[in-house]
Write a protein that holds these residues in place. Structure first.
Motif, short mmCIF file in Angstrom:
data_model
loop_
_atom_site.label_atom_id
_atom_site.label_comp_id
_atom_site.label_asym_id
_atom_site.label_seq_id
_atom_site.Cartn_x
_atom_site.Cartn_y
_atom_site.Cartn_z
N SER A 40 0.87 -1.18 0.00
CA SER A 40 0.00 0.00 0.00
C SER A 40 0.90 1.23 0.00
O SER A 40 2.08 1.15 0.37
CB SER A 40 -0.89 0.02 1.23
OG SER A 40 -0.10 0.27 2.38
N MET A 42 0.81 3.63 1.90
CA MET A 42 1.05 4.13 3.23
C MET A 42 2.35 3.57 3.85
O MET A 42 3.03 4.25 4.61
CB MET A 42 -0.17 3.77 4.07
CG MET A 42 -0.08 3.94 5.54
SD MET A 42 0.49 2.44 6.36
CE MET A 42 -0.03 2.81 8.04
N ARG A 68 0.26 -7.44 -3.75
CA ARG A 68 -0.34 -8.20 -2.66
C ARG A 68 -0.29 -9.69 -2.97
O ARG A 68 -1.11 -10.21 -3.72
CB ARG A 68 -1.79 -7.73 -2.41
CG ARG A 68 -1.80 -6.32 -1.86
CD ARG A 68 -3.12 -5.84 -1.33
NE ARG A 68 -2.92 -4.49 -0.75
CZ ARG A 68 -3.89 -3.66 -0.38
NH1 ARG A 68 -5.15 -4.03 -0.51
NH2 ARG A 68 -3.61 -2.48 0.13
N MET A 86 -1.42 2.24 -6.67
CA MET A 86 -2.30 2.88 -5.72
C MET A 86 -2.07 4.39 -5.75
O MET A 86 -0.97 4.87 -5.47
CB MET A 86 -2.03 2.34 -4.32
CG MET A 86 -3.08 2.77 -3.33
SD MET A 86 -2.80 2.02 -1.73
CE MET A 86 -4.08 0.81 -1.69
N TRP A 179 -8.51 0.89 9.41
CA TRP A 179 -7.36 0.44 8.62
C TRP A 179 -6.07 0.57 9.42
O TRP A 179 -5.82 1.60 10.07
CB TRP A 179 -7.23 1.25 7.32
CG TRP A 179 -6.47 0.47 6.27
CD1 TRP A 179 -7.00 -0.36 5.33
CD2 TRP A 179 -5.05 0.44 6.08
NE1 TRP A 179 -6.01 -0.91 4.57
CE2 TRP A 179 -4.80 -0.44 5.00
CE3 TRP A 179 -3.97 1.05 6.71
CZ2 TRP A 179 -3.52 -0.72 4.54
CZ3 TRP A 179 -2.68 0.77 6.25
CH2 TRP A 179 -2.47 -0.10 5.17
N ASN A 235 -10.18 4.80 -0.50
CA ASN A 235 -10.31 4.68 0.94
C ASN A 235 -9.54 5.81 1.63
O ASN A 235 -8.33 5.92 1.46
CB ASN A 235 -9.77 3.31 1.39
CG ASN A 235 -10.02 3.05 2.85
OD1 ASN A 235 -10.79 3.77 3.50
ND2 ASN A 235 -9.38 2.01 3.38
N VAL A 237 -8.20 6.99 5.00
CA VAL A 237 -7.96 6.52 6.37
C VAL A 237 -7.53 7.71 7.22
O VAL A 237 -6.67 8.49 6.82
CB VAL A 237 -6.85 5.45 6.41
CG1 VAL A 237 -6.77 4.83 7.81
CG2 VAL A 237 -7.09 4.37 5.36
N ASP A 257 -4.49 9.24 5.23
CA ASP A 257 -3.84 8.31 4.31
C ASP A 257 -4.90 7.88 3.32
O ASP A 257 -5.79 7.10 3.64
CB ASP A 257 -3.31 7.11 5.11
CG ASP A 257 -3.23 5.82 4.27
OD1 ASP A 257 -3.08 5.92 3.04
OD2 ASP A 257 -3.33 4.73 4.88
N PHE A 258 -4.81 8.43 2.12
CA PHE A 258 -5.79 8.02 1.11
C PHE A 258 -5.15 7.07 0.11
O PHE A 258 -4.04 7.31 -0.36
CB PHE A 258 -6.36 9.22 0.35
CG PHE A 258 -7.17 8.76 -0.84
CD1 PHE A 258 -8.46 8.31 -0.68
CD2 PHE A 258 -6.60 8.70 -2.11
CE1 PHE A 258 -9.19 7.81 -1.75
CE2 PHE A 258 -7.31 8.21 -3.19
CZ PHE A 258 -8.61 7.77 -3.01
N GLY A 259 -5.88 6.02 -0.26
CA GLY A 259 -5.42 5.11 -1.31
C GLY A 259 -6.57 4.74 -2.22
O GLY A 259 -7.64 4.37 -1.76
N1 SER Z 1 -3.76 2.51 3.51
C1 SER Z 1 -5.04 2.42 2.90
C2 SER Z 1 -5.17 1.25 1.97
O1 SER Z 1 -4.20 0.63 1.63
C3 SER Z 1 -5.32 3.68 2.12
O2 SER Z 1 -4.20 4.10 1.43
O3 SER Z 1 -6.26 0.92 1.59
#
Ligand code: SER
Length: 627
Positions: A40, A42, A68, A86, A179, A235, A237, A257-259
């Motif tokens: 991610s 983040m 992943r 992402m 999250w 998302n 967070v 933290d946006f993803g």
């Molecule tokens: N950390 C969150 C995710 O991976 C948003 O970036 O979904």
């Protein structure tokens, strides 16, 4: 809008809001022993979310390469991929909910042009046990946002039990709307950071009856239902808590933290319900069609998706500046698995030529070389490793398939499956697939049960063998025995070169007169093969190679590519003997010694006898003749 435009628009949009655009971090994380891959956006920013100053300031945006591994089996369902990009934006103790939620909404509706009526959101329902309240702040912000577009957004409790009704904002608990790198609050170790989040979903259409036709039809539909009607596209967070010995405490700074998955945003913007039907995959899917002699994606969706995803992921992992090659360990093992799975699925759709993966990889590199220039820099490394791995695997597979055909299809057993795996690395899943493909009947439970028993037995035996092997299997440590012991290492390496990677040592016994050596190989060696092995060993002797050892952990030995038995207690150090040096290494093997210092003293190597030594095992007796 193309994926490239969307990525660029996203970065430009957040630049306009005062964000510094930073390059993607490596897919292979630094200083993060908890994970093998960056999964991610983040992750690489954790220190800054915890308060360290980022050199680019408190507002950051990027497009992060992510992988992943846990999704590897999910690929093939239209919306999962192991590799993805992402899109991310971060507030490091700067802005918070009232900026973040409207910005993302604006990006989706104004920049990408999505219909606001198709957007639904979720928020955290709160958890009194950890002292975190429900996120009513986000609810109010969302209501305001939707109102501006003329939509009255109702918030609904328990949609997962009662259905979504006419709601647009839904509450979920720890599992869905919290999250952290380790998931729900209960799973977070002390020191881990996280917080409530708010997800945005896109409605692919109730009109298509997705829910009613799905296996979830007897349960109520809601945004987190698996029927496929909704897809999560982003998302936000709110990382504001840290787990301590005492419980959850506020971090010194409130972070965002946006993803958002570029693949999914591209998919909905292009009016698709399948990430593979976007421009992100079209090139490689077309290539797969060509390679397979005209097979259509539409008729073979899962196989095409696995191949496209896995080769793309392998390209990005190998093409990272810290790129790793296929191997038997850690990240390298995942690369090996990706490539081998792609090759297997390729076979299934009729890709019969050799050296094809590099052609598919060429398309991936071409597509991304400007956005991720490391792919271009490391192109040679990618292509060479991919090709080598494909070739290795193809050889082993073909041998395995031949053996499969010889099997008694009247009574298929777990022992058959195990033998194929043991000798050729022929995976159990492929064993079943081949049985199905050939319409062979079998009892899956009994095959699996037997397979697992054999595997356990093998592992126990290897452990015993390892213990014995470290003692040496040597009659004594005299000069003659030592020479033959070194010759055995040369021979094992030569056997693997001539017969293939399925060859491993099964046992050895060395006296002053001769070496006796058992190894895995299913059939009698031909005279040519024996001669080739003799020639290779004698060349290594004539080469006057130095023989040296180094102590290392088993993991290091595996990374180094040493041959040997790897099952052992964690952390135990082993000796690895290397014959040769620099670019000219002939053999690397885990072994207790002793060995000669240089191969030049060995004399002439000769195979005296080659015979069976039990099922799937051959035995060689060989001598060194003094010249
Ligand atoms: N950390 C969150 C995710 O991976 C948003 O970036 O979904």
């Amino acid at each position: 809008m193309t994926s490239r435009e969307i990525r660029q628009k996203y970065l430009d949009f957040f630049k306009k809001q005062g964000h510094a655009v930073i390059p993607s971090a490596s897919l292979l994380p630094e200083n993060d022993p908890s994970t093998l891959f960056t999964s991610s956006g983040m992750q690489p920013l954790v220190p800054y979310l915890m308060g360290e100053k980022h050199p680019e300031g408190t507002r950051l945006a990027d497009s992060q390469k992510s992988f992943r591994a846990e999704d590897i089996e999910e690929v093939g369902d239209n919306r999962h991929s192991t590799f993805f990009e992402m899109l991310g934006n971060w507030s490091l103790g700067d802005y918070f909910k009232k900026e973040q939620l409207p910005w993302f909404f604006e990006f989706l509706t104004k920049e990408v042009g999505l219909d606001p009526k198709r957007l639904y959101v979720s928020v955290y329902s709160g958890n009194a046990e950890i002292g975190v309240e429900r996120d009513t702040v986000s609810v109010e912000i969302w209501k305001e946002i939707f109102k501006k577009t003329g939509i009255e957004a109702r918030d609904i409790e328990d949609a997962d039990k009662k259905g979504m009704g006419d709601g647009r904002i839904f509450y979920y608990g720890d599992k869905k709307n919290w999250w952290s790198r380790s998931g729900a609050p209960a799973n977070m170790p002390v020191g881990e950071i996280g917080g409530p989040d708010s997800e945005v979903f896109y409605d692919l259409g109730a009109e298509l009856n997705r829910h009613e036709k799905s296996k979830w039809k007897d349960e109520p539909c809601h945004v987190n239902c698996d029927c496929g009607r909704f897809i999560e596209i982003g998302n936000s967070v709110f990382i504001e808590f840290v787990r301590t010995e005492k419980g959850f405490e506020p971090l010194p700074q409130k972070n965002v933290d946006f993803g958002g998955g570029l693949e999914r945003i591209t998919m909905v913007s292009q009016g698709q319900d399948n990430i593979f039907e976007t421009d992100l995959y079209s090139g490689i899917l077309e290539k797969i069609t060509l390679l397979s002699g005209g097979k259509k994606y539409r008729d073979n969706m899962s196989s095409f998706e696995v191949i496209a995803d896995h080769l793309k992921a392998a390209c990005f992992i190998m093409g990272d500046d810290k790129g790793v090659a296929p191997s038997n360990t850690d990240q390298g093992y995942l690369v090996r698995r990706l490539i081998r799975r792609a090759v297997r699925y390729g076979k299934q759709i009729g890709i019969n030529k050799d050296h094809w993966t590099k052609e598919a990889a060429g398309i991936v590199i071409e597509k991304y070389r400007e956005i991720y220039p490391e792919l271009a820099r490391n192109e040679k490394f990618i292509i060479n490793n991919l090709d080598e791995e494909e070739t290795k695997f193809a050889k082993t597979l073909n041998k395995g398939l031949k053996e499969f055909e010889k099997m008694d299809s009247g009574k298929v057993t777990g022992q058959d499956a195990f033998n194929l795996f043991q000798t050729y690395g022929f995976p159990l899943e492929m064993f079943f697939e081949e049985l199905d493909r050939n319409n062979i009947k079998y009892d899956k439970d009994s095959v699996m049960g037997e397979y697992n028993r054999q595997m356990q037995k093998h592992q126990d035996m290897s452990r015993t063998a390892a213990a014995g092997k470290f003692k040496g299997g040597l009659a004594d440590h005299s000069e003659e025995v030592t020479k033959l012991h070194t010759a055995a290492h040369l021979m094992l390496s030569a056997l693997r070169r001539v017969l293939g990677d399925h060859v491993h040592q099964k046992g050895s016994n060395i006296t002053a007169e001769r070496l006796r050596f058992d190894f895995s190989h299913p059939e009698k060696m031909t005279d040519e093969q024996k001669q080739a092995v003799e020639r290779l060993v004698n060349e290594a002797i004539a080469g006057g190679f130095p023989v040296k050892y180094e102590e290392m952990t088993l993991d290091e030995a595996r990374v180094y590519g040493a041959e040997g038995v790897f099952e052992s207690k964690y952390g135990e150090k082993v000796k690895v003997y290397t014959v040769g040096e620099g670019n000219n290494i002939f053999s690397k093997e885990i072994c207790g010694g002793p060995h000669v210092d240089n191969t030049s003293s060995l004399g002439k190597f000769k195979i005296k006898k080659e015979e069976s030594s039990g099922s799937g095992t051959r035995r060689i007796k060989a001598v060194l003749e003094n010249q």
